[in-house]
Write a protein that holds these residues in place. Structure first.
Motif, PDB file in Angstrom:
ATOM      1  N   ALA A  88       3.295   3.698 -18.614  1.00  0.00           N
ATOM      2  CA  ALA A  88       2.657   4.014 -19.900  1.00  0.00           C
ATOM      3  C   ALA A  88       1.763   5.240 -19.766  1.00  0.00           C
ATOM      4  O   ALA A  88       1.139   5.660 -20.735  1.00  0.00           O
ATOM      5  CB  ALA A  88       1.822   2.825 -20.379  1.00  0.00           C
ATOM      6  N   ASP A  89       1.690   5.802 -18.559  1.00  0.00           N
ATOM      7  CA  ASP A  89       0.859   6.980 -18.293  1.00  0.00           C
ATOM      8  C   ASP A  89       1.608   8.233 -18.734  1.00  0.00           C
ATOM      9  O   ASP A  89       2.620   8.609 -18.128  1.00  0.00           O
ATOM     10  CB  ASP A  89       0.536   7.034 -16.797  1.00  0.00           C
ATOM     11  CG  ASP A  89      -0.486   8.117 -16.466  1.00  0.00           C
ATOM     12  OD1 ASP A  89      -0.719   8.986 -17.319  1.00  0.00           O
ATOM     13  OD2 ASP A  89      -1.042   8.085 -15.352  1.00  0.00           O
ATOM     14  N   ARG A  90       1.112   8.888 -19.789  1.00  0.00           N
ATOM     15  CA  ARG A  90       1.799  10.040 -20.354  1.00  0.00           C
ATOM     16  C   ARG A  90       1.202  11.370 -19.899  1.00  0.00           C
ATOM     17  O   ARG A  90       1.381  12.388 -20.563  1.00  0.00           O
ATOM     18  CB  ARG A  90       1.766   9.955 -21.886  1.00  0.00           C
ATOM     19  CG  ARG A  90       2.721   8.924 -22.439  1.00  0.00           C
ATOM     20  CD  ARG A  90       2.478   8.670 -23.913  1.00  0.00           C
ATOM     21  NE  ARG A  90       3.633   8.091 -24.565  1.00  0.00           N
ATOM     22  CZ  ARG A  90       4.010   6.835 -24.455  1.00  0.00           C
ATOM     23  NH1 ARG A  90       3.319   6.002 -23.711  1.00  0.00           N
ATOM     24  NH2 ARG A  90       5.087   6.394 -25.095  1.00  0.00           N
ATOM     25  N   THR A  91       0.476  11.402 -18.796  1.00  0.00           N
ATOM     26  CA  THR A  91      -0.159  12.632 -18.338  1.00  0.00           C
ATOM     27  C   THR A  91       0.844  13.533 -17.624  1.00  0.00           C
ATOM     28  O   THR A  91       1.867  13.078 -17.105  1.00  0.00           O
ATOM     29  CB  THR A  91      -1.330  12.329 -17.396  1.00  0.00           C
ATOM     30  OG1 THR A  91      -0.834  11.663 -16.228  1.00  0.00           O
ATOM     31  CG2 THR A  91      -2.358  11.444 -18.088  1.00  0.00           C
ATOM     32  N   GLU A  92       0.497  14.835 -17.571  1.00  0.00           N
ATOM     33  CA  GLU A  92       1.345  15.795 -16.877  1.00  0.00           C
ATOM     34  C   GLU A  92       1.378  15.514 -15.379  1.00  0.00           C
ATOM     35  O   GLU A  92       2.388  15.745 -14.717  1.00  0.00           O
ATOM     36  CB  GLU A  92       0.831  17.219 -17.139  1.00  0.00           C
ATOM     37  CG  GLU A  92       0.994  17.681 -18.581  1.00  0.00           C
ATOM     38  CD  GLU A  92       2.448  17.813 -18.983  1.00  0.00           C
ATOM     39  OE1 GLU A  92       3.281  18.110 -18.097  1.00  0.00           O
ATOM     40  OE2 GLU A  92       2.764  17.593 -20.153  1.00  0.00           O
ATOM     41  N   ASP A  93       0.260  15.019 -14.828  1.00  0.00           N
ATOM     42  CA  ASP A  93       0.215  14.734 -13.391  1.00  0.00           C
ATOM     43  C   ASP A  93       1.270  13.703 -13.004  1.00  0.00           C
ATOM     44  O   ASP A  93       1.939  13.832 -11.972  1.00  0.00           O
ATOM     45  CB  ASP A  93      -1.175  14.236 -12.992  1.00  0.00           C
ATOM     46  CG  ASP A  93      -2.234  15.315 -13.100  1.00  0.00           C
ATOM     47  OD1 ASP A  93      -1.847  16.502 -13.103  1.00  0.00           O
ATOM     48  OD2 ASP A  93      -3.426  14.987 -13.185  1.00  0.00           O
ATOM     49  N   THR A  94       1.413  12.685 -13.836  1.00  0.00           N
ATOM     50  CA  THR A  94       2.416  11.656 -13.557  1.00  0.00           C
ATOM     51  C   THR A  94       3.826  12.230 -13.610  1.00  0.00           C
ATOM     52  O   THR A  94       4.664  11.942 -12.741  1.00  0.00           O
ATOM     53  CB  THR A  94       2.286  10.508 -14.574  1.00  0.00           C
ATOM     54  OG1 THR A  94       0.975   9.936 -14.465  1.00  0.00           O
ATOM     55  CG2 THR A  94       3.327   9.434 -14.325  1.00  0.00           C
ATOM     56  N   ALA A  95       4.095  13.053 -14.615  1.00  0.00           N
ATOM     57  CA  ALA A  95       5.425  13.659 -14.742  1.00  0.00           C
ATOM     58  C   ALA A  95       5.736  14.565 -13.552  1.00  0.00           C
ATOM     59  O   ALA A  95       6.850  14.554 -13.015  1.00  0.00           O
ATOM     60  CB  ALA A  95       5.507  14.447 -16.046  1.00  0.00           C
ATOM     61  N   GLU A  96       4.735  15.347 -13.127  1.00  0.00           N
ATOM     62  CA  GLU A  96       4.954  16.239 -11.994  1.00  0.00           C
ATOM     63  C   GLU A  96       5.146  15.455 -10.704  1.00  0.00           C
ATOM     64  O   GLU A  96       5.964  15.827  -9.845  1.00  0.00           O
ATOM     65  CB  GLU A  96       3.771  17.204 -11.872  1.00  0.00           C
ATOM     66  CG  GLU A  96       3.690  18.219 -13.009  1.00  0.00           C
ATOM     67  CD  GLU A  96       2.453  19.087 -12.912  1.00  0.00           C
ATOM     68  OE1 GLU A  96       1.680  18.906 -11.947  1.00  0.00           O
ATOM     69  OE2 GLU A  96       2.272  19.954 -13.785  1.00  0.00           O
ATOM     70  N   ALA A  97       4.406  14.350 -10.542  1.00  0.00           N
ATOM     71  CA  ALA A  97       4.560  13.526  -9.338  1.00  0.00           C
ATOM     72  C   ALA A  97       5.966  12.925  -9.274  1.00  0.00           C
ATOM     73  O   ALA A  97       6.594  12.883  -8.203  1.00  0.00           O
ATOM     74  CB  ALA A  97       3.508  12.421  -9.322  1.00  0.00           C
ATOM     75  N   ALA A  98       6.465  12.466 -10.419  1.00  0.00           N
ATOM     76  CA  ALA A  98       7.825  11.922 -10.462  1.00  0.00           C
ATOM     77  C   ALA A  98       8.854  12.992 -10.135  1.00  0.00           C
ATOM     78  O   ALA A  98       9.830  12.749  -9.402  1.00  0.00           O
ATOM     79  CB  ALA A  98       8.101  11.322 -11.833  1.00  0.00           C
ATOM     80  N   LEU A  99       8.631  14.196 -10.661  1.00  0.00           N
ATOM     81  CA  LEU A  99       9.570  15.295 -10.409  1.00  0.00           C
ATOM     82  C   LEU A  99       9.585  15.666  -8.929  1.00  0.00           C
ATOM     83  O   LEU A  99      10.649  15.880  -8.341  1.00  0.00           O
ATOM     84  CB  LEU A  99       9.180  16.503 -11.261  1.00  0.00           C
ATOM     85  CG  LEU A  99      10.094  17.725 -11.180  1.00  0.00           C
ATOM     86  CD1 LEU A  99      11.495  17.371 -11.696  1.00  0.00           C
ATOM     87  CD2 LEU A  99       9.512  18.887 -11.982  1.00  0.00           C
ATOM     88  N   ARG A 100       8.404  15.738  -8.316  1.00  0.00           N
ATOM     89  CA  ARG A 100       8.331  16.087  -6.890  1.00  0.00           C
ATOM     90  C   ARG A 100       9.011  15.027  -6.020  1.00  0.00           C
ATOM     91  O   ARG A 100       9.550  15.338  -4.960  1.00  0.00           O
ATOM     92  CB  ARG A 100       6.872  16.250  -6.453  1.00  0.00           C
ATOM     93  CG  ARG A 100       6.194  17.497  -6.971  1.00  0.00           C
ATOM     94  CD  ARG A 100       4.899  17.741  -6.225  1.00  0.00           C
ATOM     95  NE  ARG A 100       3.975  16.616  -6.375  1.00  0.00           N
ATOM     96  CZ  ARG A 100       3.044  16.522  -7.319  1.00  0.00           C
ATOM     97  NH1 ARG A 100       2.944  17.487  -8.226  1.00  0.00           N
ATOM     98  NH2 ARG A 100       2.248  15.482  -7.382  1.00  0.00           N
ATOM     99  N   SER A 101       8.973  13.774  -6.479  1.00  0.00           N
ATOM    100  CA  SER A 101       9.576  12.687  -5.703  1.00  0.00           C
ATOM    101  C   SER A 101      11.039  12.465  -6.053  1.00  0.00           C
ATOM    102  O   SER A 101      11.645  11.481  -5.608  1.00  0.00           O
ATOM    103  CB  SER A 101       8.788  11.391  -5.936  1.00  0.00           C
ATOM    104  OG  SER A 101       7.435  11.538  -5.547  1.00  0.00           O
ATOM    105  N   ARG A 102      11.600  13.348  -6.880  1.00  0.00           N
ATOM    106  CA  ARG A 102      13.007  13.245  -7.297  1.00  0.00           C
ATOM    107  C   ARG A 102      13.288  11.906  -7.958  1.00  0.00           C
ATOM    108  O   ARG A 102      14.260  11.211  -7.646  1.00  0.00           O
ATOM    109  CB  ARG A 102      13.941  13.476  -6.104  1.00  0.00           C
ATOM    110  CG  ARG A 102      13.756  14.817  -5.430  1.00  0.00           C
ATOM    111  CD  ARG A 102      14.712  15.011  -4.260  1.00  0.00           C
ATOM    112  NE  ARG A 102      14.580  13.948  -3.259  1.00  0.00           N
ATOM    113  CZ  ARG A 102      13.613  13.882  -2.361  1.00  0.00           C
ATOM    114  NH1 ARG A 102      12.671  14.829  -2.319  1.00  0.00           N
ATOM    115  NH2 ARG A 102      13.565  12.883  -1.483  1.00  0.00           N
ATOM    116  N   CYS A 103      12.403  11.537  -8.866  1.00  0.00           N
ATOM    117  CA  CYS A 103      12.549  10.297  -9.636  1.00  0.00           C
ATOM    118  C   CYS A 103      12.625  10.620 -11.118  1.00  0.00           C
ATOM    119  O   CYS A 103      11.977  11.569 -11.588  1.00  0.00           O
ATOM    120  CB  CYS A 103      11.378   9.348  -9.387  1.00  0.00           C
ATOM    121  SG  CYS A 103      11.206   8.774  -7.684  1.00  0.00           S
TER     122      CYS A 103
END
Length: 455
Positions: free
Chosen positions: A419-434
């Protein structure tokens, strides 16, 4: 008696000398008077200048005092404005944190409710029960849309949304938004088409997806007959992303007002007042934040076209995906082994039931210890991982995914649900290939993404 001593003869001469002396004295007197008068004039002028100088000095002193007073008041006003600004900034930060916290707490049970309701709906055979389940689902969708809109607006006003500009492949976004819109258009018996494209733009992928989603949802909500079309075409140095509908159209006098908060127009009244009038407001603010351009063309009784113009970008070579038909059915999950990780037992149970109905071999886990036990089974080799982003004891879903990938020695697909809609969360997912799905997830959206990841 000598003539020279004759008084009668000397008198005229003396009188003449006396006259000359008098004339000379008069001239001297006149000259002295002129000098005196000139001196007096100079003194009068000097006195006048002196008085003027005194008056000017007094005026300057008064003006200086007035200026000092004004500067003092201005300084006080600046201090008050600075305090007011700081208070407003603190209030904005507090409001954003409040809405984010409340949003997370509300989205979590909504997430569980959507999953459970999907299971309940599939289990119903009677028409009346299916209708009641559909009504509940529509109510949950309305709550989700309102809550998500409030969160987005609060973040936009607080400046929390900072665009992460990059090359964005439009076909990937089109596939995602199409899968989320398809249930609505199918329920309303509308034709929904999207044109495959190899175009890419310079934009923020999450914000651009939200813009297209809102435009499509707005089009489908107010269209009762006909259909909705999503397409993209090059326009010079830009790409024109277009959303067409065959709805009632927007009158000219309403075409600017509909971008204001809680403005829905006459089309909303005809459709029963659906929506909250925030979707297009969010579209406008996000478009402005991205530096894109938004255009609207509409004819009453014929339909509407929204166009978003974004700078064109080259398509990455690694992207070579072919679109799948929305209605394509396959047994992509039959016997597929799936790990789901969530610390909420209600969500875990609902997710397990949902995936099991789709044919998957599901293993649920609440923490890293459960994951370890699951992976200790040599017969179990997960094909995909679904993990909640925030787990208990400060553990993140990314940590779980990394642990699983190391244990199986494979970079298996993973979906983070949050439910976390922050950019940090999106970038962390992208870096982890998720991949990232935002709560509450739609089962159809989850199904489409899993099908895409599993091939």
């Amino acid at each position: 008696m000598n003539d020279e001593d004759d008084p009668s003869e000397q008198l005229p001469s003396r009188q003449s000398d006396l006259r000359r002396a008098i004339d000379k004295l008069r001239k001297i007197n006149a000259s002295l008077m002129k000098r005196v008068e000139h001196s007096m004039d100079q003194q009068a002028s000097s006195f006048s200048l002196f008085q003027t100088a005194i008056n000017q000095e007094a005026q300057i002193r008064r003006r200086t005092e007035e200026l000092n007073l004004a500067l003092t008041k201005l300084a006080q006003t600046n201090v008050e404005l600075s305090k007011a600004r700081d208070e407003a900034e603190r209030a904005n930060v507090f409001k954003t944190r409040f809405f984010t916290a409340v949003g997370h707490d509300l989205l979590q049970p909504l997430h569980a409710a959507r999953l459970t309701l999907s299971e309940l709906t599939d289990a119903q055979s009677e028409t009346d029960n299916k209708r009641l389940a559909l009504n509940i689902s529509n109510a949950l969708v309305s709550i989700e849309e309102l809550l998500t809109s409030i969160l987005d607006l609060s973040k936009l006003e607080a400046g929390v949304f900072v665009p992460n500009i990059q090359s964005v492949v439009l076909e990937a976004i089109f596939e995602q938004v199409a899968s989320s819109l398809e249930p609505m258009t199918r329920r309303k018996r509308l034709r929904f088409r999207w044109r495959p494209t190899d175009l890419a733009v310079r934009s923020d992928p999450l914000m651009l997806r939200r813009i297209i989603q809102n435009l499509l949802a707005n089009a489908a909500r107010y269209t009762e007959e006909g259909g909705v079309l999503l397409a993209a075409r090059p326009r010079g140095d830009d790409v024109d992303i277009e959303v067409w509908d065959t709805g009632p159209g927007i009158p000219q006098q309403e075409q600017y007002r509909i971008f204001d908060e809680f403005q829905r127009g006459t089309a909303s009244e005809r459709s029963g007042g659906a929506g909250f009038g925030l979707g297009l407001t969010i579209v406008r603010r996000m478009v402005d934040a991205l530096g894109h351009r938004l255009e609207l063309q509409s004819r009453v009784g014929h339909g509407t076209r929204f166009s978003v113009f974004a700078p064109s970008a080259s398509t990455p070579k690694k992207y070579a995906q072919s679109p799948r038909a929305l209605g394509e059915e396959s047994n992509y999950l039959v016997a597929r082994q799936v790990i789901i990780v969530d610390d909420d037992l209600t969500v875990l149970t609902a997710m397990q039931t949902l995936l099991s109905r789709w044919g998957a071999d599901v293993r649920p886990a609440r923490d890293l210890e459960d994951v370890g036990e699951i992976l200790s089974d040599p017969a179990f080799s997960p094909a995909i991982v679904l993990a909640d982003y925030h787990l208990d004891e400060g553990i993140f879903g990314i940590d779980v995914v990394r642990r699983i990938r190391r244990r199986v020695a494979s970079d298996i697909p993973a979906i983070l649900i949050t439910a976390d809609r922050t950019e940090d969360t999106a970038e962390a997912a992208l870096r982890s290939r998720c991949e990232l799905l935002l709560k509450p997830i739609r089962p159809s959206e989850l199904r489409a993404l899993m099908k895409h990841l599993l091939g």
